[in-house]
Scaffold this active site. Structure first.
Site, PDB file in Angstrom:
ATOM      1  N   HIS A   1       0.848   0.380 -13.517  1.00  0.00           N
ATOM      2  CA  HIS A   1       1.562  -0.858 -13.839  1.00  0.00           C
ATOM      3  C   HIS A   1       3.053  -0.531 -13.957  1.00  0.00           C
ATOM      4  O   HIS A   1       3.421   0.459 -14.600  1.00  0.00           O
ATOM      5  CB  HIS A   1       1.017  -1.433 -15.153  1.00  0.00           C
ATOM      6  CG  HIS A   1       1.608  -2.769 -15.453  1.00  0.00           C
ATOM      7  ND1 HIS A   1       1.149  -3.931 -14.877  1.00  0.00           N
ATOM      8  CD2 HIS A   1       2.668  -3.125 -16.230  1.00  0.00           C
ATOM      9  CE1 HIS A   1       1.878  -4.943 -15.301  1.00  0.00           C
ATOM     10  NE2 HIS A   1       2.805  -4.474 -16.120  1.00  0.00           N
TER      11      HIS A   1
ATOM     12  N   GLY B   1       0.796  -1.232   0.000  1.00  0.00           N
ATOM     13  CA  GLY B   1       0.000   0.000   0.000  1.00  0.00           C
ATOM     14  C   GLY B   1       0.822   1.271   0.000  1.00  0.00           C
ATOM     15  O   GLY B   1       0.317   2.331   0.391  1.00  0.00           O
ATOM     16  N   SER B   2       2.065   1.206  -0.484  1.00  0.00           N
ATOM     17  CA  SER B   2       2.871   2.425  -0.441  1.00  0.00           C
ATOM     18  C   SER B   2       2.325   3.471  -1.428  1.00  0.00           C
ATOM     19  O   SER B   2       2.358   4.668  -1.144  1.00  0.00           O
ATOM     20  CB  SER B   2       4.353   2.132  -0.702  1.00  0.00           C
ATOM     21  OG  SER B   2       4.549   1.740  -2.027  1.00  0.00           O
TER      22      SER B   2
ATOM     23  N   ASP C   1      -4.450  -5.055 -18.156  1.00  0.00           N
ATOM     24  CA  ASP C   1      -3.453  -4.050 -18.544  1.00  0.00           C
ATOM     25  C   ASP C   1      -3.699  -3.511 -19.960  1.00  0.00           C
ATOM     26  O   ASP C   1      -2.754  -3.089 -20.632  1.00  0.00           O
ATOM     27  CB  ASP C   1      -2.017  -4.618 -18.465  1.00  0.00           C
ATOM     28  CG  ASP C   1      -1.665  -5.058 -17.063  1.00  0.00           C
ATOM     29  OD1 ASP C   1      -2.139  -4.433 -16.111  1.00  0.00           O
ATOM     30  OD2 ASP C   1      -0.914  -6.041 -16.920  1.00  0.00           O
TER      31      ASP C   1
ATOM     32  N   GLU D   1       6.670   5.904  -9.475  1.00  0.00           N
ATOM     33  CA  GLU D   1       5.216   5.762  -9.319  1.00  0.00           C
ATOM     34  C   GLU D   1       4.653   6.838  -8.386  1.00  0.00           C
ATOM     35  O   GLU D   1       3.591   7.390  -8.637  1.00  0.00           O
ATOM     36  CB  GLU D   1       4.881   4.381  -8.743  1.00  0.00           C
ATOM     37  CG  GLU D   1       5.136   3.258  -9.721  1.00  0.00           C
ATOM     38  CD  GLU D   1       4.785   1.881  -9.166  1.00  0.00           C
ATOM     39  OE1 GLU D   1       4.603   0.975  -9.970  1.00  0.00           O
ATOM     40  OE2 GLU D   1       4.713   1.717  -7.944  1.00  0.00           O
TER      41      GLU D   1
ATOM     42  N   ASN E   1      -5.384   2.285 -13.160  1.00  0.00           N
ATOM     43  CA  ASN E   1      -4.433   1.313 -12.616  1.00  0.00           C
ATOM     44  C   ASN E   1      -3.027   1.807 -12.900  1.00  0.00           C
ATOM     45  O   ASN E   1      -2.796   2.504 -13.883  1.00  0.00           O
ATOM     46  CB  ASN E   1      -4.636  -0.054 -13.284  1.00  0.00           C
ATOM     47  CG  ASN E   1      -3.664  -1.092 -12.736  1.00  0.00           C
ATOM     48  OD1 ASN E   1      -3.430  -1.157 -11.529  1.00  0.00           O
ATOM     49  ND2 ASN E   1      -3.085  -1.886 -13.610  1.00  0.00           N
TER      50      ASN E   1
HETATM   51  C1  GAR Z   1       3.380  -1.256  -7.613  1.00  0.00           C
HETATM   52  O1  GAR Z   1       4.681  -1.296  -8.078  1.00  0.00           O
HETATM   53  C2  GAR Z   1       2.412  -1.350  -8.770  1.00  0.00           C
HETATM   54  O2  GAR Z   1       2.884  -0.783  -9.934  1.00  0.00           O
HETATM   55  C3  GAR Z   1       2.278  -2.834  -8.933  1.00  0.00           C
HETATM   56  O3  GAR Z   1       2.260  -3.342  -7.626  1.00  0.00           O
HETATM   57  C4  GAR Z   1       3.055  -2.495  -6.800  1.00  0.00           C
HETATM   58  C5  GAR Z   1       2.270  -2.194  -5.549  1.00  0.00           C
HETATM   59  O4  GAR Z   1       3.049  -1.552  -4.599  1.00  0.00           O
HETATM   60  N1  GAR Z   1       1.085  -3.144  -9.653  1.00  0.00           N
HETATM   61  C6  GAR Z   1       1.014  -4.120 -10.564  1.00  0.00           C
HETATM   62  O5  GAR Z   1       1.936  -4.849 -10.810  1.00  0.00           O
HETATM   63  C7  GAR Z   1      -0.345  -4.230 -11.247  1.00  0.00           C
HETATM   64  N2  GAR Z   1      -0.269  -5.110 -12.367  1.00  0.00           N
HETATM   65  P1  GAR Z   1       2.379  -0.834  -3.347  1.00  0.00           P
HETATM   66  O6  GAR Z   1       1.417  -1.831  -2.737  1.00  0.00           O
HETATM   67  O7  GAR Z   1       3.539  -0.556  -2.441  1.00  0.00           O
HETATM   68  O8  GAR Z   1       1.692   0.374  -3.823  1.00  0.00           O
END
Ligand code: GAR
Length: 372
Positions: free
Chosen positions: A105, A12-13, A146, A175, A103
């Site tokens: 990615h 959840g960052s 995606d 991100e 979303n």
């Molecule tokens: C992020 O890097 C996001 O881009 C990826 O999961 C991570 C979640 O990090 N999402 C995917 O791969 C979706 N296909 P977070 O929980 O620390 O935000």
């Protein structure tokens, strides 16, 4: 005021970054977070920000979208933001917000997207293929994984010594910069509000490399211009966050840090995956799951005991039956039969012990990996 709902499955960052940033202003709010796992970092991160996180089981995501919609309804949601959400979003939910589901990615879509491509798998594939560039994509969500229209994309260079872990760390930083801007852009498209086409990027190095105003040659040579806002202040201005100041943001960060309770497992929520120490018995998949913020369920001890008792009882009863058979055969003088039954007793006692121990100890990794 625009209301966002965030769907998350892991650390959840990104969710925290979005909520923290928008809550400094008064135009966009994160009203609620829905999570399909009972144990993950997003609960703690959002608690510190006062945002409710609601658990929604996978069965609802798969076959009861109405339950998701009814949960969202009271929050008056304008847009849904997926932040590390590892589940398909049903078309009914997408329709509920008129297609406004975003979303993020961690690759330059369409490259390294689709089924099985998420999180660290993407970075491992990028490194394995020897790519020179990777990046981040924010796109609209459709039924195709995606596959929706791209809203914003940002590239970065894959450095010669990069591993999947170092690449993931830099992608995460990218991100945190890109996603809030893409959300503002998509909200702007939704309301046709004027959104600056190019919002300054608050990159950490930007403060040092930003061009400084040239000093006037003499006091009378040029009018005195006010010093430029910091990159973060410029960014907040572009996001229409009116009451942002670096100093206040720093104070808010410090206050949130003070309130943050360390997770009970000793793993800081959202901290990068720490490999288990050499010689550790912990399976890498378990270490990774813990680092992603999944935690050992509080029910662990009682469920382990229950499992041990249940699973060892059945072979235990069989052992007792055989031992009764030993004594009855002995009393009838059937030595060969008694010896055979005695071997069976030993076998079933060992089975009872092994099954009991396995069912108790394997419960931990299985429960962590499945998020039960
Ligand atoms: C992020 O890097 C996001 O881009 C990826 O999961 C991570 C979640 O990090 N999402 C995917 O791969 C979706 N296909 P977070 O929980 O620390 O935000």
């Amino acid at each position: 005021m625009k209301q966002l709902a965030i769907f998350a499955s892991g650390s959840g960052s990104n969710a925290e970054n979005i909520a923290r940033l928008f809550h400094q202003g008064n135009r966009i709010r994160v009203g609620v977070v829905l999570c399909n796992r009972k144990e993950c970092g997003v609960y703690q991160r959002m608690e510190a920000l006062g945002v409710p996180v609601i658990y929604m089981p996978n069965s609802s995501w798969d076959s009861d979208p109405e339950r998701v919609i009814e949960t969202l309804r009271p929050y008056g949601i304008d847009m849904i933001v997926l932040a590390g959400f590892m589940r398909a979003v049903r078309p009914e939910i997408i329709d509920f917000v008129d297609g406004r589901v975003l979303n993020i990615h961690p690759s330059l879509l369409p490259a390294y997207g689709g089924k099985g491509m998420f999180g660290h798998h993407v970075h491992e594939a990028v490194i394995a293929a020897g790519e020179k560039r990777s990046g981040v994509t924010v796109h609209y969500v459709t039924e195709e994984i995606d596959g929706g229209d791209i809203i914003m994309q940002q590239e970065l260079e894959v450095l010669p010594g990069d591993t999947a872990a170092t690449l993931e760390e830099r992608i995460h930083a990218l991100e945190y910069d890109l996603y809030p801007r893409a959300i503002v852009k998509a909200l702007g498209e939704m309301t046709s509000a004027a959104v600056p086409p190019q919002i300054p990027v608050p990159h950490p190095q930007a403060a040092d490399s930003a061009p400084k105003p040239a000093a006037p040659a003499s006091p009378s040579a040029a009018p005195v211009t006010p010093p430029p806002a910091s990159p973060d202040e410029a960014w907040a201005k572009a996001l229409h966050i009116n009451n942002y100041s670096d100093r206040e943001a720093e104070r808010a960060r410090a206050r949130a840090e003070e309130r943050r309770v360390p997770p009970p497992t000793g793993v800081a929520a959202g901290s990068p995956a720490t490999p288990p120490p050499a010689g550790s018995l912990m399976h890498p998949a378990v270490a990774e799951a813990l680092a992603e913020g999944k935690q050992i369920p509080k029910s662990y001890m009682w469920v382990s005991i229950l499992m041990a008792v249940i699973f060892s009882t059945i072979p235990g009863i069989v052992a007792i039956v055989y031992s009764a058979s030993v004594s009855s055969r002995l009393s009838c003088g059937d030595l060969a039969g008694a010896e055979k039954a005695s071997r069976m007793v030993q076998g079933w006692i060992i089975a009872s012990f092994v099954i009991g121990v396995l069912s108790a100890t394997l419960w931990v990794p299985i429960s962590i990996l499945t998020g039960f």
